[in-house]
Write a protein that holds these residues in place. Structure first.
Motif, short mmCIF file in Angstrom:
data_model
loop_
_atom_site.label_atom_id
_atom_site.label_comp_id
_atom_site.label_asym_id
_atom_site.label_seq_id
_atom_site.Cartn_x
_atom_site.Cartn_y
_atom_site.Cartn_z
N GLY A 164 -4.40 17.31 -0.36
CA GLY A 164 -4.00 18.58 0.25
C GLY A 164 -2.53 18.70 0.01
O GLY A 164 -1.94 19.44 -0.47
N HIS A 165 -1.84 17.59 0.63
CA HIS A 165 -0.38 17.66 0.65
C HIS A 165 -0.01 17.23 -0.90
O HIS A 165 0.68 17.89 -1.66
CB HIS A 165 0.01 16.54 1.49
N THR A 166 -0.68 16.14 -1.31
CA THR A 166 -0.87 15.96 -2.58
C THR A 166 -2.17 15.48 -3.08
O THR A 166 -2.95 15.10 -2.33
CB THR A 166 0.22 14.67 -3.09
N PRO A 167 -2.70 15.59 -4.49
CA PRO A 167 -3.99 15.32 -4.71
C PRO A 167 -4.36 13.84 -4.54
O PRO A 167 -5.45 13.42 -4.63
CB PRO A 167 -3.94 15.71 -6.14
N ASP A 168 -3.33 12.87 -4.68
CA ASP A 168 -3.51 11.56 -4.75
C ASP A 168 -3.63 10.79 -3.22
O ASP A 168 -3.69 9.70 -3.10
CB ASP A 168 -2.59 10.77 -5.69
N HIS A 169 -3.48 11.73 -2.39
CA HIS A 169 -3.17 11.16 -1.16
C HIS A 169 -4.37 10.34 -0.25
O HIS A 169 -5.67 10.70 -0.40
CB HIS A 169 -2.63 12.30 -0.02
N SER A 170 -4.09 9.11 0.09
CA SER A 170 -4.87 8.10 0.73
C SER A 170 -4.54 7.90 2.04
O SER A 170 -3.24 7.83 2.44
CB SER A 170 -5.15 7.09 0.09
N GLY A 171 -5.39 7.63 3.14
CA GLY A 171 -4.91 6.83 4.51
C GLY A 171 -5.68 5.64 4.42
O GLY A 171 -6.66 5.42 3.54
N TYR A 172 -5.27 4.74 5.38
CA TYR A 172 -5.87 3.54 5.46
C TYR A 172 -6.29 3.22 6.86
O TYR A 172 -5.59 3.25 7.97
CB TYR A 172 -5.10 2.27 5.10
N LEU B 136 0.90 -1.22 -0.11
CA LEU B 136 -0.16 -0.03 -0.07
C LEU B 136 0.84 1.38 0.05
O LEU B 136 1.72 1.37 0.78
CB LEU B 136 -0.91 -0.05 1.21
N GLU B 137 0.72 2.04 -0.96
CA GLU B 137 1.18 3.51 -0.98
C GLU B 137 0.31 4.56 -0.56
O GLU B 137 -0.96 4.47 -1.15
CB GLU B 137 1.65 3.71 -2.18
N THR B 138 0.49 5.42 0.21
CA THR B 138 -0.42 6.42 0.67
C THR B 138 -0.40 7.55 -0.36
O THR B 138 -1.46 8.18 -0.87
CB THR B 138 0.10 7.14 2.01
N HIS B 139 0.86 7.74 -1.22
CA HIS B 139 0.73 8.82 -2.21
C HIS B 139 2.17 8.72 -2.93
O HIS B 139 2.97 7.90 -2.59
CB HIS B 139 0.68 10.24 -1.41
N ALA B 140 2.25 9.62 -3.80
CA ALA B 140 3.73 9.57 -4.69
C ALA B 140 4.43 10.55 -4.05
O ALA B 140 4.28 11.67 -4.14
CB ALA B 140 3.18 10.09 -6.14
N HIS B 141 5.29 9.82 -3.04
CA HIS B 141 6.23 10.61 -2.36
C HIS B 141 7.20 11.21 -3.00
O HIS B 141 7.69 10.82 -3.93
CB HIS B 141 6.90 9.47 -1.42
N ALA B 142 7.47 12.46 -2.46
CA ALA B 142 8.56 13.25 -3.11
C ALA B 142 10.01 13.33 -2.37
O ALA B 142 10.82 14.00 -2.81
CB ALA B 142 8.17 14.79 -3.08
N ASP B 143 10.12 12.46 -1.31
CA ASP B 143 11.31 12.58 -0.54
C ASP B 143 12.12 11.24 -0.36
O ASP B 143 13.00 11.16 0.40
CB ASP B 143 10.84 13.12 0.76
N HIS B 144 11.34 10.21 -0.95
CA HIS B 144 11.97 8.79 -0.82
C HIS B 144 11.36 7.99 -2.12
O HIS B 144 10.40 8.42 -2.51
CB HIS B 144 11.79 8.17 0.37
N LEU B 145 12.37 7.10 -2.32
CA LEU B 145 11.72 6.15 -3.46
C LEU B 145 10.84 4.76 -2.59
O LEU B 145 11.21 4.51 -1.79
CB LEU B 145 12.99 5.39 -4.14
N GLY C 196 -0.34 8.71 6.47
CA GLY C 196 0.86 9.30 5.45
C GLY C 196 1.13 10.59 5.68
O GLY C 196 1.28 10.93 6.89
N ASP C 197 1.27 11.52 5.02
CA ASP C 197 1.53 12.92 5.13
C ASP C 197 0.40 13.78 5.36
O ASP C 197 0.62 15.04 5.06
CB ASP C 197 2.58 13.45 4.06
N SER C 198 -0.66 13.27 5.60
CA SER C 198 -1.94 14.09 5.87
C SER C 198 -1.78 14.75 7.08
O SER C 198 -2.64 15.78 7.33
CB SER C 198 -3.35 13.44 5.58
#
Length: 295
Positions: free
Chosen positions: A148-156, A67-76, A165-167
């Motif tokens: 908000g942080h990113t448009p694709d952001h999800s939580g579980y 599971l990914e919360t979003h497309a991270h910009a600070d790690h791979l 995630g980063d929300s």
């Protein structure tokens, strides 16, 4: 039923990774795994992701979702690496999943980094719809759209735990930046309010922790909703929306871009699949890096 949660901290990027398991069936999901990128050595290694595999092996889990919360910009993300390793050990392909609005992020950054459309189309195995429900063994999990942080952001949400995630960040850190394309401080405020409206005893697990230098504390993965309402320095109870928006926009205007921004985005919009080698005799791959010319 409540899940068993294993929190694994990656200190170089301040990232929390999670193995979340059903205590009855031993089915598990891995959330936001990290590949280790050393820019100085121009080398990607897998020690952080291998720690997660060690947890899985030690406890006899069968991983059923990445599971990914979003497309991270600070790690791979290590999702694709883990998928390959788990295929070898479990004998079946574990789906890499994220929210459906990843398509917006891919549409923004795919052309910028010249990523072939086929690689974007095949990057993820399942795109969640907002509020979609799925199972991890006998556990029910619900997808929360938290943009908000990113448009694709999800939580579980799994039991009384939300992997946010980063929300939202821990109370003495506050909130994440909103200056990426399609980020929005007003939207992030609403997402944070959604989290803060959950029952007071719910735990909010964050995607990062950056303990302030004067705090004297170690990184921690979560606090309760009640603690966030009482102490979150950006959105504690009574914080007005306009005050948050104005503060967040002013703060974001002075931030530098993340150190791993460009390699991270090129890999993460591909779901962690590394760009193919360009017939390099040393077995290397190549990532684009924008350079400004001042002459």
């Amino acid at each position: 039923m409540e899940p068993t949660v294993h929190s694994v901290f990656e200190s170089q990027t301040g990232t929390w990774q999670y193995v979340v398991a059903c205590p009855e069936s031993k089915a598990a999901a891995i959330i936001d795994p990290v590949l280790d990128l050393d820019l100085g050595q121009l080398r990607i290694t897998t020690s952080s992701a291998d720690q997660l595999l060690d947890v899985v092996t030690k406890h006899g889990y069968t991983v059923v979702r990445l599971l990914e919360t979003h497309a991270h910009a600070d790690h791979l993300t290590a999702a694709a690496y883990l998928q390959r390793r788990l295929l070898q050990s479990q004998g079946s392909k574990v789906p890499i999943c994220t929210g459906h609005d990843i398509r917006k992020v891919q549409a923004t950054f795919g052309p910028r980094y010249r990523v072939p459309q086929a690689e974007l189309d095949n990057a993820f195995d399942h795109l969640f719809q907002d509020d979609e429900v799925f199972n991890i063994g006998n556990l029910k999990a619900a997808v929360l759209h938290l943009p908000g942080h990113t448009p694709d952001h999800s939580g579980y949400q799994i039991g009384s735990n939300v992997f946010a995630g980063d929300s939202i960040f821990n109370p003495d850190v506050g909130s994440a930046r909103c200056d990426f394309p399609c980020g929005d401080a007003s939207v992030l405020y609403q997402s944070m309010q959604r989290l803060l409206s959950l029952p007071a005893h719910y735990k909010l697990y964050t995607g990062h922790d950056y303990p302030p230098a004067d705090s004297g504390r170690e990184p921690m993965p979560c606090v309760t909703v009640a603690e966030q309402l009482e102490r979150n320095k950006h959105v504690k109870e009574g914080t007005k929306k306009d005050d948050f928006i104005n503060w967040r926009r002013d703060r974001d205007s002075g931030l530098k871009e993340p150190r791993l921004l460009h390699p991270a985005l090129q890999v993460n919009i591909r779901g962690g699949h590394i760009p193919p080698s360009l017939d390099d005799s040393k077995g290397r791959t190549f990532l684009m890096m924008p350079i400004s010319l001042s002459y």
